[in-house]
Write a protein that holds these residues in place. Structure first.
Motif, PDB file in Angstrom:
ATOM      1  N   LYS A   3      90.196  25.681  -9.063  1.00  0.00           N
ATOM      2  CA  LYS A   3      90.269  26.258 -10.510  1.00  0.00           C
ATOM      3  C   LYS A   3      91.644  26.451 -10.894  1.00  0.00           C
ATOM      4  CE  LYS A   3      87.565  29.818 -11.415  1.00  0.00           C
ATOM      5  NZ  LYS A   3      86.827  30.884 -11.019  1.00  0.00           N
ATOM      6  N   ASP A   4      92.712  26.952  -9.925  1.00  0.00           N
ATOM      7  CA  ASP A   4      94.000  27.303 -10.262  1.00  0.00           C
ATOM      8  C   ASP A   4      94.730  26.051 -10.551  1.00  0.00           C
ATOM      9  OD1 ASP A   4      93.601  30.032  -9.695  1.00  0.00           O
ATOM     10  OD2 ASP A   4      94.540  29.883  -7.544  1.00  0.00           O
ATOM     11  N   THR A   5      94.444  24.956  -9.899  1.00  0.00           N
ATOM     12  CA  THR A   5      94.908  23.720 -10.498  1.00  0.00           C
ATOM     13  C   THR A   5      94.458  23.362 -11.803  1.00  0.00           C
ATOM     14  OG1 THR A   5      94.845  22.952  -7.911  1.00  0.00           O
ATOM     15  CG2 THR A   5      95.411  21.402  -9.322  1.00  0.00           C
ATOM     16  N   ILE A   6      93.423  23.408 -11.998  1.00  0.00           N
ATOM     17  CA  ILE A   6      93.043  23.237 -13.429  1.00  0.00           C
ATOM     18  C   ILE A   6      93.626  23.890 -14.546  1.00  0.00           C
ATOM     19  CG2 ILE A   6      90.975  23.238 -15.137  1.00  0.00           C
ATOM     20  CD1 ILE A   6      88.988  22.664 -12.679  1.00  0.00           C
ATOM     21  N   SER A   7      94.043  25.295 -14.057  1.00  0.00           N
ATOM     22  CA  SER A   7      94.942  25.943 -15.062  1.00  0.00           C
ATOM     23  C   SER A   7      95.982  25.535 -15.075  1.00  0.00           C
ATOM     24  CB  SER A   7      94.914  27.546 -14.313  1.00  0.00           C
ATOM     25  OG  SER A   7      93.455  28.068 -14.549  1.00  0.00           O
ATOM     26  N   ALA A   8      96.649  25.157 -13.879  1.00  0.00           N
ATOM     27  CA  ALA A   8      98.053  24.706 -13.822  1.00  0.00           C
ATOM     28  C   ALA A   8      98.121  23.451 -14.986  1.00  0.00           C
ATOM     29  CB  ALA A   8      98.725  24.328 -12.648  1.00  0.00           C
ATOM     30  N   ARG A   9      97.123  22.513 -14.777  1.00  0.00           N
ATOM     31  CA  ARG A   9      97.387  21.253 -15.383  1.00  0.00           C
ATOM     32  C   ARG A   9      97.336  21.564 -16.990  1.00  0.00           C
ATOM     33  NH1 ARG A   9      94.097  16.130 -13.216  1.00  0.00           N
ATOM     34  NH2 ARG A   9      95.781  16.348 -11.820  1.00  0.00           N
ATOM     35  N   LYS A  10      96.171  22.547 -17.412  1.00  0.00           N
ATOM     36  CA  LYS A  10      95.961  23.045 -18.751  1.00  0.00           C
ATOM     37  C   LYS A  10      97.402  23.485 -19.340  1.00  0.00           C
ATOM     38  CE  LYS A  10      91.166  23.397 -18.868  1.00  0.00           C
ATOM     39  NZ  LYS A  10      90.950  22.169 -19.729  1.00  0.00           N
ATOM     40  N   ILE A  11      98.100  24.189 -18.554  1.00  0.00           N
ATOM     41  CA  ILE A  11      99.299  24.932 -18.823  1.00  0.00           C
ATOM     42  C   ILE A  11     100.312  23.753 -19.022  1.00  0.00           C
ATOM     43  CG2 ILE A  11     101.335  26.246 -18.349  1.00  0.00           C
ATOM     44  CD1 ILE A  11      98.990  28.100 -16.780  1.00  0.00           C
ATOM     45  N   SER A  12     100.266  22.902 -18.272  1.00  0.00           N
ATOM     46  CA  SER A  12     101.455  21.749 -18.121  1.00  0.00           C
ATOM     47  C   SER A  12     101.203  21.028 -19.640  1.00  0.00           C
ATOM     48  CB  SER A  12     101.183  20.996 -16.984  1.00  0.00           C
ATOM     49  OG  SER A  12     102.128  19.622 -17.231  1.00  0.00           O
ATOM     50  N   GLU A  13      99.858  20.752 -19.932  1.00  0.00           N
ATOM     51  CA  GLU A  13      99.661  19.817 -21.178  1.00  0.00           C
ATOM     52  C   GLU A  13     100.217  20.606 -22.528  1.00  0.00           C
ATOM     53  OE1 GLU A  13      95.484  19.462 -20.811  1.00  0.00           O
ATOM     54  OE2 GLU A  13      95.432  17.910 -19.299  1.00  0.00           O
ATOM     55  N   LYS A  14      99.993  22.039 -22.241  1.00  0.00           N
ATOM     56  CA  LYS A  14     100.423  22.729 -23.273  1.00  0.00           C
ATOM     57  C   LYS A  14     101.934  22.609 -23.565  1.00  0.00           C
ATOM     58  CE  LYS A  14      96.333  25.159 -24.643  1.00  0.00           C
ATOM     59  NZ  LYS A  14      95.864  25.915 -25.966  1.00  0.00           N
ATOM     60  N   LEU A  15     102.490  22.348 -22.402  1.00  0.00           N
ATOM     61  CA  LEU A  15     104.147  22.591 -22.528  1.00  0.00           C
ATOM     62  C   LEU A  15     104.774  21.327 -22.373  1.00  0.00           C
ATOM     63  CD1 LEU A  15     104.619  25.066 -19.683  1.00  0.00           C
ATOM     64  CD2 LEU A  15     104.897  25.351 -21.853  1.00  0.00           C
ATOM     65  N   ASN A  16     103.501  20.267 -23.029  1.00  0.00           N
ATOM     66  CA  ASN A  16     104.186  18.883 -23.027  1.00  0.00           C
ATOM     67  C   ASN A  16     104.863  18.158 -21.808  1.00  0.00           C
ATOM     68  OD1 ASN A  16     102.920  18.623 -25.667  1.00  0.00           O
ATOM     69  ND2 ASN A  16     104.913  19.790 -26.465  1.00  0.00           N
ATOM     70  N   GLY A  17     104.295  18.560 -20.812  1.00  0.00           N
ATOM     71  CA  GLY A  17     104.944  18.055 -19.465  1.00  0.00           C
ATOM     72  C   GLY A  17     106.226  18.852 -18.844  1.00  0.00           C
ATOM     73  N   THR A  62     108.295  25.657  -8.504  1.00  0.00           N
ATOM     74  CA  THR A  62     106.919  25.145  -8.072  1.00  0.00           C
ATOM     75  C   THR A  62     106.313  24.495  -9.170  1.00  0.00           C
ATOM     76  OG1 THR A  62     106.653  27.553  -7.750  1.00  0.00           O
ATOM     77  CG2 THR A  62     104.776  26.247  -7.306  1.00  0.00           C
ATOM     78  N   PRO A  63     106.799  22.900  -8.892  1.00  0.00           N
ATOM     79  CA  PRO A  63     106.080  21.866  -9.709  1.00  0.00           C
ATOM     80  C   PRO A  63     104.674  21.795  -9.553  1.00  0.00           C
ATOM     81  CG  PRO A  63     107.571  21.134  -7.843  1.00  0.00           C
ATOM     82  CD  PRO A  63     107.588  22.537  -7.926  1.00  0.00           C
ATOM     83  N   LEU A  64     104.259  21.170 -10.779  1.00  0.00           N
ATOM     84  CA  LEU A  64     102.690  20.979 -10.674  1.00  0.00           C
ATOM     85  C   LEU A  64     102.239  20.254  -9.506  1.00  0.00           C
ATOM     86  CD1 LEU A  64      99.973  21.260 -12.093  1.00  0.00           C
ATOM     87  CD2 LEU A  64     100.607  19.026 -13.273  1.00  0.00           C
TER      88      LEU A  64
END
Length: 1178
Positions: free
Chosen positions: A65-79, A86-88
């Protein structure tokens, strides 16, 4: 203190710093989850396997679940990285299946399956000990979760299901109607509840727990269920279990193989088909009656008015009946040779069913018609009709005709479906064993009365079910247990890939385990449970000596496992008859695992209490490999310091299913399919035995600080191949011995060292019981006063006595066996004043509940000790009430049974009825109560027996039938006893005096008291004389049985010679010529030899057989010489609890002050058994 560790990038929170083997186990679990591969993980019992499994799985799920959250945050930050340090990538993209788009709804559910709900309850308790709080749900059956009393009163489970569905569809169940409202209750959604908690919540909130659990399932992160729910396709559909993408965990997976095979197999008996025909007949006759009443004939038969919206064409019903008749004829058309049966390949099932017009084309129509008929009949009020046959046929259609293949693919589908199956047709021999009079539906169809064939369709590969699970697209399957070795053979049976495997070590050190192979007993006789040796007397005696000797050196609790129930029962019978059981019982009272489920908890609680009793040397628990005690039960610390394996539990070699399984495996091995390895039939056969042994061995070490000894008492364990089958954590410690003495020496040293290195918190001494002093030797097998808070415990104890196989009543006239031990059984009846007595036995004390409760635990253990009790059933003798009964048994220990006064009689009757109400459905209970009331009015015993026939259908209710003996009038007692003997194989303990009315008994007692004291003793001893009775020991009982003195004999001027001649005349009348001669010879011998012991042993055996003869025993004192008078008086006092008349022992009387005798307080019977056991030992 919570500890954290990182495994494969996943942070796991653990309740304490984990051991190395726990870290290894959790890393393997995470590996399975991350790589989406299956795993087989073995970790010994006591290594915290369940806790590791939960923590690792839930930690990985949170990480997902945490990884999904991190990925969604990354998408919001445009990469851009939100946390530069702590890179993705460091979050572990493998957890979310790489580049596949992932959503929160894709987080896998965890399906956690174990064998039983009781094991699941233990798992849920472990979950509560973690820091994780997932949303959980426990699935159960209506039997466990339904709280609608109207539904639960139904006899058949099928009827319960259909009635529940009907109520739900019409919204006539108030509990179901509250489900939607209560399903969001915070108490429910924020808690971790097992089945019992769910039922409590349902009762409290008046909401249906069954449908509540189904609602919770939708939102649950973890779903707990017994694994037959997963493996049985019917159950899976019924519970609507969605498996796609789920993580499936099988805990205690050593039973998965058997469950896989059984869930996809069936046995269709002639009774099943006959009852289905009878049910359809009922529907057709009802329809015919309806047509005749309306004077109209119609092709359409509409049941809509009878069942909401249900329509069924009359021709469809008739076709179903024809299918059933044709099916019955097809099965019976095969001439089965003897007991062997005939076997065909799996494909043959389609050929046979086609004869009854059951094919892939017709299956849907037939299945739907069967379901509609079952539902309609189940919904009929007041209709007692068996629909299990219809239900079984529905299940068979679903199993055999699974899938919807096209015409082109149908043949291939049928071959795939049946590749791992055999069809076996064999003769049904059950009808000859069943009483037709007890069969509610037997008369419904003529076909049920004739012997027919059974159609069996057996699966022989667990891989069939496992491949089915894999086809559901599960993420991964994890199988784990303490006993899966050898893993290679286990995985080959499952027919699916298991890339991750683990055979874990234990957490214990060398000084914590002692393992020895004992191939010969203390007498040098070879020990073996092989078929040709198991019942050889020398082998059984040697095994008995082995267990008796080991019970002396193993402290606290000792577990003894037998290969099977029949072998355990026969061995115990031999040990009882030859004194081995007494030797064990005197050190560690024996508790025996019951066959039925109902009394197991009471027996195991009794064992625990005895082990905890500081006055005892522990207890011994006799159990069976593959039984309940060997499956996950906790025998930690003092509860299991030693495990004795008395033999190898091979499956029954002549069982058709075992034979066919071995043949199937041999066939598959010969085919040599590439990439698939099969065990040979013989390898599988040995594997089954050793897996059961390994499971039993696992009871002894339960945690890191535990210690214990394992004794393998069968010469076949000596072989290298046998030792290689033992668990990997046991093998390094196995020792072979040349003689038994060295075993005793070394194991004694082992326990001395272990107790010093790992001292266990000592048990605190219990308070003395109500002022009654207890001797340590006698408390092992005796009763003392104690109390328990609720009378319901007494009822449980009554049920317990009725079901323990070890408590079977010995026939009183039976010889003692090889040792020739005399049995002295004395039973006396005497009115007792309630306010002048203390509780004398378990039931009495539990029901009174007015004495010191501190001693309850220890004394309950005494009561439950299997050799301390003498009855398999006490309803017949004890539940009659009104009289106190004591039996003294020399070969075994004391069993005291007390029933007191009319008030006590009424109380027992009330308790019995309450117990019967709990055991039966409301309909059957009401029927029997009505029959009792009718019997009271009409005196018609046959009517009562007819109504009570339902109690003979199940062995668990046989005791209830015998319990009705207390309500039967004296002139019917004998007939009722004979009927019970005929119907259940056991009588009610009938004696001639039971046929006497109260008035007649009073008159007899009065006439006896007019002459000499009548204590009302009757002897239950058999033909064996009391040669080993040491009467010098009897005075140890002192006043324990005393409540009132025997009446003084009338004093007159009758000459002594006349008194003697009168006495001898009375003896001849009472005993008859043969026994009188024995008595006179004993008197003559006594005059010559002055041998008091020989005289008393003969006299007691002859003059205590009937109530009316006991006054002769008191009068016999006039023949005793002065120097023996005191001994004789003490013997009478000890036997009766009365102070004997001074005339019997004038020498003793002179030492006491006249006129100052008072009635001593009545104490327990605890020392009586010690008198007899002491005399045995001497």
């Amino acid at each position: 203190m919570m500890s954290s560790l990182t495994l494969n990038g996943v942070t796991v929170n653990f309740p304490f710093p984990p051991y190395d083997c726990q870290k290894l186990y959790m890393s393997k679990v995470v590996e399975c989850l991350q790589k989406k591969v299956n795993g087989v993980l073995e970790s010994p019992t006591g290594t915290g396997k369940t806790l590791c499994l939960l923590c690792a799985t839930l930690a990985w799920r949170e990480h997902f679940k945490d990884t999904i959250s991190a990925r969604k945050i990354s998408e919001k930050l445009n990469g851009q990285e939100m946390f530069p340090n702590t890179p993705l990538a460091s979050w572990g993209t493998a957890a979310t299946d790489g580049d596949i788009p992932t959503y929160y709804t894709d987080v896998p559910k965890i399906i956690y399956a174990s064998r039983t709900h009781s094991q699941l309850a233990q798992v849920i308790n472990e979950l509560k000990n973690t820091s994780y709080r997932p949303k959980v749900c426990v699935l159960g059956s209506r039997e466990q979760l339904c709280i609608n009393q109207e539904v639960m009163r139904q006899e058949s489970n099928h009827v319960k299901v259909h009635m529940c569905r009907a109520k739900v569809s019409t919204r006539s169940c108030t509990f179901y109607n509250n489900v939607e409202e209560k399903s969001t209750d915070k108490e429910l959604t924020n808690s971790i509840l097992d089945v019992e908690d769910l039922v409590k919540f349902g009762n409290k909130q008046r909401v249906c727990p069954y449908y509540l659990s189904r609602t919770l399932k939708q939102q649950a992160d973890v779903i707990f269920m017994p694994y037959n729910y997963l493996l049985d396709p019917k159950s899976r559909r019924a519970h609507n279990i969605e498996l796609k993408g789920a993580v499936v965990i099988f805990d205690e997976a050593h039973n998965v193989e058997k469950t896989c095979e059984e869930s996809t197999s069936f046995d269709l008996t002639p009774y099943d088909v006959a009852s289905a025909i009878a049910a359809v007949d009922r529907l057709l006759s009802e329809q015919a009656s309806s047509v005749s009443n309306t004077d109209s004939v119609s092709e359409d038969f509409n049941l809509e008015s009878l069942s909401s919206g249900l329509k069924l064409d009359i021709t469809a019903v008739a076709k179903i009946k024809q299918i059933l008749i044709d099916l019955e004829a097809a099965i019976d058309s095969y001439d089965v040779p003897g007991d062997k049966g005939i076997t065909r390949p799996g494909m043959f099932i389609y050929e046979l069913l086609e004869k009854a017009h059951l094919t892939y084309d017709s299956k849907t129509a037939v299945y739907e018609a069967l379901e509609q008929i079952s539902g309609y009949l189940a919904g009929q009020q007041g209709l007692f009709l068996n629909i299990s046959g219809l239900q079984k046929l529905s299940d068979i259609i679903q199993l055999v005709f699974c899938g919807e293949p096209s015409d082109q693919d149908r043949q291939q589908k049928m071959q795939n479906n049946t590749a791992h199956f055999k069809v076996h047709i064999h003769r049904d021999n059950s009808n000859s064993k069943k009483k037709q009079s007890t069969d509610v539906w037997a008369s419904a169809s003529a076909s049920s009365k004739k012997q027919g064939n059974i159609l069996s369709y057996w699966c022989f590969s667990p891989g069939f079910s496992m491949q089915d699970l894999k086809n559901q697209e599960v993420r991964c399957i994890i199988l784990t247990s303490g006993t899966l070795s050898p893993l290679s053979s286990f995985t080959s049976e499952m027919r699916i890939e298991f890339p991750v495997t683990l055979e874990n070590g234990h957490v214990i050190e060398r000084d914590q385990i002692f393992v020895s192979i004992i191939d010969r007993g203390p007498d040098g006789v070879e020990l073996s449970s092989a078929f040709d040796r198991r019942f050889v007397p020398e082998n059984m005696a040697s095994l008995g000596n082995t267990v008796a000797n080991l019970s002396r050196v193993v402290p606290h609790g000792l577990l003894v496992f037998f290969p099977s129930f029949p072998l355990m029962e026969k061995t115990l019978d031999f040990w009882r008859a030859n004194g081995h059981a007494d030797r064990i019982e005197n050190v560690k009272p024996i508790f025996v695992e019951p066959k039925g489920k109902g009394t197991f908890n009471e027996v195991i609680d009794g064992y625990y209490s005895k082990v905890n009793d500081p006055a005892s040397k522990g207890g011994s628990f006799f159990a069976v490999c593959r039984g309940k005690a060997s499956e996950g039960l906790d025998f930690a610390n003092t509860y299991g310091r030693g495990v004795i394996i008395t033999g190898l539990p091979f499956p029954p070699r002549m069982d058709p299913r075992v034979i066919l399984k071995m043949q199937f495996l041999d066939e598959m091995s010969r085919k040599r399919v590439p990439g698939v390895k099969y065990l040979s039939g013989q390898e599988w056969y040995r594997q089954q035995a050793f897996r059961a042994v390994n499971q039993a061995i696992g009871r002894v070490i339960r945690h890191k600080e535990d210690y214990g000894a394992i004794f393998l008492c069968d010469t076949r364990f000596k072989g290298t191949s046998a030792r290689n089958q033992l668990p990997s954590w046991v093998r390094p410690y196995v020792r072979l011995y040349d003689n038994f003495g060295n075993v005793v020496r070394d194991v004694s040293q082992f326990f001395r060292v272990a107790q010093k290195l790992r001292p266990f918190v000592e048990k605190k001494p219990q308070a003395e019981s109500c002022g009654t002093s207890r001797d340590a030797d006698t408390t092992l097998s005796s009763f003392t006063s104690f109390s328990a808070p609720q009378s319901s415990n007494a009822q449980k104890a009554k049920v317990l006595d009725a079901h323990l196989p070890s408590l079977k009543r010995r026939r009183l006239n039976e010889q003692a066996g090889g040792a020739g031990m005399a049995r002295i059984c004395i039973e006396y009846e005497q009115e007792v004043q309630e306010n002048h007595r203390r509780p004398m036995n378990l039931l009495d004390a539990l029901e009174r509940g007015d004495h010191c409760s501190d001693s309850a635990a220890g004394e309950k253990a005494n009561c439950l000790s299997s050799l301390s009790l003498q009855y398999d059933r006490r309803n017949g003798d004890e539940l009659r009430g009104g009289k106190r009964k004591i039996k003294l048994v020399q070969e075994q220990n004391l069993r005291v049974s007390v029933d007191t006064s009319e008030e006590g009689k009424a109380s027992r009757a009330k308790g019995f009825l309450a117990e019967m109400k709990k055991s039966l459905s409301q309909v059957n209970f009401d029927r029997i109560v009505q029959a009792l009331q009718t019997y009271k009015k009409t005196d018609d015993l046959d009517l009562l027996l007819s109504a009570a026939a339902v109690l003979t259908e199940d062995a668990n209710t046989h005791s209830l039938l015998r319990g009705l003996y207390q309500f039967v009038r004296p002139h019917h007692k004998k007939k009722f006893d004979e009927r019970c003997q005929e119907l259940t194989g056991q009588g009610c303990g009938y004696k001639l005096d039971h046929s006497l009315t109260k008035d007649v008994k009073k008159a007899l007692l009065q006439s006896a008291s007019d002459g000499e004291p009548a204590a009302g003793l009757t002897s239950c001893s058999g033909t064996s004389t009391c040669t080993q009775l040491n009467t010098q020991q009897l005075n140890k009982g002192g006043q324990h049985l005393s409540q009132q003195g025997l009446k003084e004999p009338p004093k007159g001027s009758v000459p002594k010679s006349e008194f003697h001649s009168t006495f001898l005349s009375d003896v001849k009348k009472s005993l008859g010529a043969e026994k009188s001669t024995q008595l006179f010879q004993a008197i003559h011998s006594y005059k010559k030899t002055d041998s008091y012991e020989n005289l008393v042993s003969t006299v007691v055996s002859l003059l205590t057989e009937r109530d009316e003869d006991f006054n002769l025993l008191a009068r016999f004192g006039t023949f005793i010489r002065p120097h023996h008078k005191k001994q004789y008086k003490e013997m009478l006092d000890s036997l009766t609890g009365h102070s004997a008349p001074s005339d019997v022992a004038p020498d003793a009387a002179n030492d006491e002050q006249q006129g100052t005798a008072t009635t001593p307080p009545l104490k327990t019977q605890s020392k009586i058994s010690s008198f007899f056991s002491n005399s045995q030992r001497k």
